[in-house]
Structures are given as structure tokens and as C-alpha cells.
Design a protein around this motif. Structure first.
Motif, PDB file in Angstrom:
ATOM      1  N   THR A  54      13.878  42.708 -16.568  1.00  0.00           N
ATOM      2  CA  THR A  54      12.598  42.057 -16.837  1.00  0.00           C
ATOM      3  C   THR A  54      12.620  41.330 -18.174  1.00  0.00           C
ATOM      4  O   THR A  54      13.466  41.598 -19.041  1.00  0.00           O
ATOM      5  N   ALA A  55      11.663  40.428 -18.342  1.00  0.00           N
ATOM      6  CA  ALA A  55      11.529  39.701 -19.606  1.00  0.00           C
ATOM      7  C   ALA A  55      11.268  40.674 -20.756  1.00  0.00           C
ATOM      8  O   ALA A  55      11.794  40.497 -21.863  1.00  0.00           O
ATOM      9  N   GLY A  56      10.467  41.705 -20.493  1.00  0.00           N
ATOM     10  CA  GLY A  56      10.187  42.702 -21.539  1.00  0.00           C
ATOM     11  C   GLY A  56      11.437  43.439 -21.970  1.00  0.00           C
ATOM     12  O   GLY A  56      11.659  43.678 -23.161  1.00  0.00           O
ATOM     13  N   ALA A  57      12.285  43.788 -21.004  1.00  0.00           N
ATOM     14  CA  ALA A  57      13.524  44.500 -21.331  1.00  0.00           C
ATOM     15  C   ALA A  57      14.474  43.608 -22.126  1.00  0.00           C
ATOM     16  O   ALA A  57      15.117  44.069 -23.074  1.00  0.00           O
ATOM     17  N   ILE A  58      14.546  42.318 -21.768  1.00  0.00           N
ATOM     18  CA  ILE A  58      15.447  41.432 -22.510  1.00  0.00           C
ATOM     19  C   ILE A  58      14.919  41.219 -23.919  1.00  0.00           C
ATOM     20  O   ILE A  58      15.694  41.145 -24.870  1.00  0.00           O
ATOM     21  N   THR A  59      13.609  41.174 -24.076  1.00  0.00           N
ATOM     22  CA  THR A  59      13.018  41.019 -25.412  1.00  0.00           C
ATOM     23  C   THR A  59      13.404  42.196 -26.299  1.00  0.00           C
ATOM     24  O   THR A  59      13.749  42.025 -27.469  1.00  0.00           O
ATOM     25  N   LEU A 102      18.578  34.725 -19.871  1.00  0.00           N
ATOM     26  CA  LEU A 102      19.229  36.015 -20.125  1.00  0.00           C
ATOM     27  C   LEU A 102      18.690  37.098 -19.191  1.00  0.00           C
ATOM     28  O   LEU A 102      19.458  37.879 -18.631  1.00  0.00           O
ATOM     29  N   ALA A 103      17.374  37.151 -19.029  1.00  0.00           N
ATOM     30  CA  ALA A 103      16.769  38.158 -18.151  1.00  0.00           C
ATOM     31  C   ALA A 103      17.257  37.969 -16.718  1.00  0.00           C
ATOM     32  O   ALA A 103      17.601  38.943 -16.040  1.00  0.00           O
ATOM     33  N   GLY A 104      17.329  36.727 -16.263  1.00  0.00           N
ATOM     34  CA  GLY A 104      17.807  36.452 -14.909  1.00  0.00           C
ATOM     35  C   GLY A 104      19.263  36.848 -14.727  1.00  0.00           C
ATOM     36  O   GLY A 104      19.638  37.437 -13.717  1.00  0.00           O
ATOM     37  N   ALA A 105      20.086  36.538 -15.716  1.00  0.00           N
ATOM     38  CA  ALA A 105      21.516  36.860 -15.627  1.00  0.00           C
ATOM     39  C   ALA A 105      21.752  38.361 -15.673  1.00  0.00           C
ATOM     40  O   ALA A 105      22.664  38.873 -15.034  1.00  0.00           O
ATOM     41  N   ALA A 106      20.931  39.078 -16.447  1.00  0.00           N
ATOM     42  CA  ALA A 106      21.104  40.527 -16.599  1.00  0.00           C
ATOM     43  C   ALA A 106      20.358  41.323 -15.526  1.00  0.00           C
ATOM     44  O   ALA A 106      20.484  42.547 -15.473  1.00  0.00           O
ATOM     45  N   LEU A 107      19.583  40.635 -14.686  1.00  0.00           N
ATOM     46  CA  LEU A 107      18.816  41.282 -13.620  1.00  0.00           C
ATOM     47  C   LEU A 107      17.824  42.305 -14.169  1.00  0.00           C
ATOM     48  O   LEU A 107      17.645  43.385 -13.605  1.00  0.00           O
TER      49      LEU A 107
END
Length: 178
Positions: free
Chosen positions: A86-91, A79-84
């Protein structure tokens, strides 16, 4: 280049040419208009989503899961990669959507640090409604361009972005300038 003094963007270029003859102003007509159009579309989408009790980050998360296809599940890393982002932001996005009942989280397997995120039925219903709302509105905003003009503009913008990535490297939009 032919500049129209009655056009606000061309007036910027003409002002620079008047004050600093020889200033390279060829990019102004493209870049300034891209910035203005991007701001217009972004502000319009924000208003539209606010009126639908949603936000762009949640729409992005739900849309990414929906486009993944059944069973509408991805890892947080995917998800983080697809949304461009960071991992923290996707969390943070996932936690907010989970509180709203739009997604569920589950560890990928025993002892795994990977977490799967899956659309709930409520999340599926929300994304279906929002995608129709947003894409319908954006098509309305482009009504003055016929189908061929929209295709031509899409091809030119693809060429522009491909050229920028070739020239500057594979920078993600949020990472430009870093």
C-alpha cells in the motif's frame, strides 16, 4: 501417486488417506512443500539480513530503486506498485530509509502531490552489498540442484503462478484471500 511413508510430507497425505479414505490429497505434496520451502527461505533471509544490520523491507525498497536504473529514482506510487504494498506502507519504508540516509525524497514539481524517491550514494552502496550477500546465499541453498534443474523448477513455478493468476484473477501475493 506414489507416497513414501518415511517422507514427512507424504506421511501427512497418508495419514489423511488412512483416516478419511477418498480424501483428495494430491495437492499436499506440492503446496505443503512450497509452504515449507518459502518459510525456510524467508527465515534464512531474515537471519542473513539481521546479521548485516538490515531488513527485508529496506532491501526491497533499495533493490526496486536500483533495478530502475539511473538516476535510481521512482515516485512513491511506482514504488508501492512494484513492491505490491500500500501507499501507506511505502511511505513508512521511505521515511525509515530516509532517516538512515539511504534515500532522499523530493516533490515531483511545484504544486505536485507526487513525491520522487532517489537512492543516495550510501543507499547505492548498501544495496550493492546486500544484493550480493542475499543472492549469493540463496544460490548456496540451491547448490544441490544443477543449472538445468533450477531452470526446470523456475519454469514450473512460473507456470503455477501464471495459472493461479488466470484462475483467480490478478491478485497480488499480499491480497490473496481478500
Amino acid at each position: 501417486m506414489s507416497l513414501d511413508p518415511n517422507d514427512a510430507v507424504d506421511a501427512i497425505a497418508l495419514g489423511w488417506l488412512r483416516e478419511r479414505p477418498g480424501t483428495p490429497v494430491d495437492s499436499i505434496g506440492v503446496v505443503t512443500r512450497l509452504w515449507q520451502a518459502g518459510k525456510f527461505f524467508g527465515d534464512d533471509r531474515t537471519r542473513l539480513l539481521r546479521g548485516a544490520d538490515a531488513d527485508a523491507a529496506t532491501l526491497d525498497l533499495l533493490s526496486t530503486l536500483r533495478r530502475a536504473g539511473s538516476p535510481y529514482r521512482m515516485t512513491t506510487r511506482e514504488l508501492a506498485g512494484a513492491a505490491l504494498i500500500t501507499a501507506g506502507a511505502i511511505t513508512q519504508r521511505v521515511a525509515r530509509a530516509e532517516k538512515q540516509g539511504l534515500v532522499i525524497r523530493a516533490p515531483r514539481g511545484p504544486g505536485s502531490r507526487q513525491v520522487d524517491v532517489e537512492l543516495t550514494q550510501a543507499g547505492h552502496d548498501v544495496v550493492e552489498r546486500l544484493v550480493d550477500l542475499v543472492l549469493g546465499r540463496e544460490l548456496q541453498l540451491l547448490h544441490h540442484l544443477d543449472h538445468e534443474e533450477r531452470d526446470q523448477l523456475a519454469r514450473l513455478l512460473r507456470k503455477l503462478l501464471d495459472g493461479l493468476q488466470t484462475q483467480e484473477g490478478d491478485l497480488k501475493p499480499g491480497h490473496v484471500g481478500h
